[in-house]
Design an enzyme around this catalytic site. Structure first.
Site, PDB file in Angstrom:
ATOM      1  N   LYS A 168       0.804  -1.076  -0.129  1.00 17.86           N
ATOM      2  CA  LYS A 168      -0.018  -0.049  -0.092  1.00 17.86           C
ATOM      3  C   LYS A 168       0.843   1.277  -0.107  1.00 17.86           C
ATOM      4  CE  LYS A 168      -3.419   2.974   0.323  1.00 17.86           C
ATOM      5  NZ  LYS A 168      -4.294   2.938   1.297  1.00 17.86           N
ATOM      6  N   LYS A 237       1.960  11.586   5.292  1.00 16.83           N
ATOM      7  CA  LYS A 237       2.156  10.445   6.427  1.00 16.83           C
ATOM      8  C   LYS A 237       2.489   9.244   5.576  1.00 16.83           C
ATOM      9  CE  LYS A 237      -1.201   8.070   7.453  1.00 16.83           C
ATOM     10  NZ  LYS A 237      -2.119   6.776   7.005  1.00 16.83           N
TER      11      LYS A 237
END
Length: 295
Positions: A168, A237
């Site tokens: 991911k 992030k």
């Protein structure tokens, strides 16, 4: 079934589980969201522990690794529940945190399946998300029928929880870098007098196409609406998680480090809570031009 995290993505995923006929105990840190989900048939729980005492399978969709950690192993966390057997973390938590949390939950006889998702709010709403799962094979097989309610593209990355997270963050890194590159090129074209829609048409018929040119920019940037789908601070992030992993693996990422710098700059300018489509505005300001037109 349990579901924790009812934001832009989580709400749609939880709703699809309810529509598929699953009973759902739901919780979010924001109690104001209770009416929104209970009107679809869910039962509201006052804590993560309460969810985990009502369901054998608990899904998470949360914004940051520290929140995932608190929800899973905090004082009123999932690990304190009496019924839960499998946790499915659809958040982008990062591999290192996932490795550690999987070990911690295993001591409480709970399997962690990391199953981060891609496809945005539209994918969550229509059930076409991509799921990148890893973890105990038996637990993975047990949740596949549930995953099919939210995903038309399910990938199993291996038996070690955390492998899905690695996939991911690589995906999000490539998406971010391709998007910024597209913004630079499209702003250059605008400055040269090229038509915005025509540029996208050419790119999407040529080798310069990407998710940014095919989906993100036509839907969110071309008309200058910039709907909030994924904020800059959360994309930053994810990019930091990927770069941290690249350092641990001794894999250089020079191009992608530039992406991190651009996202960090944007956050420093107060843009962190806005959708990442707004990043194009920095390039437009510097170039003295504008891509697209209000519809």
């Amino acid at each position: 079934m349990g579901f924790i995290g009812l934001g832009n993505m989580g709400f749609h995923m939880a709703t699809r589980l309810l529509q598929a006929g699953y009973s759902l105990a739901a919780h979010d840190a924001n109690p104001a969201l209770s009416a929104r989900i209970t009107q679809h048939g869910a039962t509201w729980a006052n804590s993560a522990q309460e969810v985990a005492s009502a369901a054998e399978i608990v899904f998470l969709c949360l914004p940051t690794p520290n929140i995932v950690e608190e929800v899973l192993i905090g004082e009123a966390g999932v690990s304190q529940g009496s019924t839960v057997k499998i946790v499915v973390d659809t958040s982008t938590t990062g591999p290192e945190t996932t490795f550690r949390l999987a070990d911690s939950l295993r001591r409480n006889h709970i399997d962690l399946i990391d199953a981060p998702i891609s496809g945005g709010t539209a994918g969550a709403e229509n059930g076409s998300l991509a799921v990148m799962a890893s973890g105990n094979p038996a637990s993975y097989e047990a949740i596949v029928p549930v995953l099919r309610c939210i995903s038309s593209k399910i990938f199993y990355l291996g038996s070690k929880a955390g492998q899905g997270q690695i996939m991911k963050i690589i995906n999000n890194m490539l998406c971010a870098t391709a998007t910024l590159s597209a913004f630079e090129g499209l702003v250059l074209g605008s400055k040269a007098g090229l038509d915005s829609q025509t540029m996208l048409d050419v790119l999407n018929a040529s080798s310069g196409r990407s998710f940014a040119t095919e989906v993100k920019i036509p839907r969110c940037v071309l008309n200058r609406e910039f709907p909030l789908q994924f904020p800059v601070k959360l994309l930053l992030k994810d990019i930091k998680l990927c770069l941290d992993e690249s350092v641990r693996a001794s894999v250089p990422m020079w191009v992608n480090e530039t992406t991190r710098q651009m996202l960090s700059f944007s956050v420093s300018q107060g843009n962190g809570s806005n959708d990442y489509g707004t990043l194009i505005k920095h390039y437009e300001t510097w170039a003295g031009t504008q891509f697209g037109n209000p519809s």
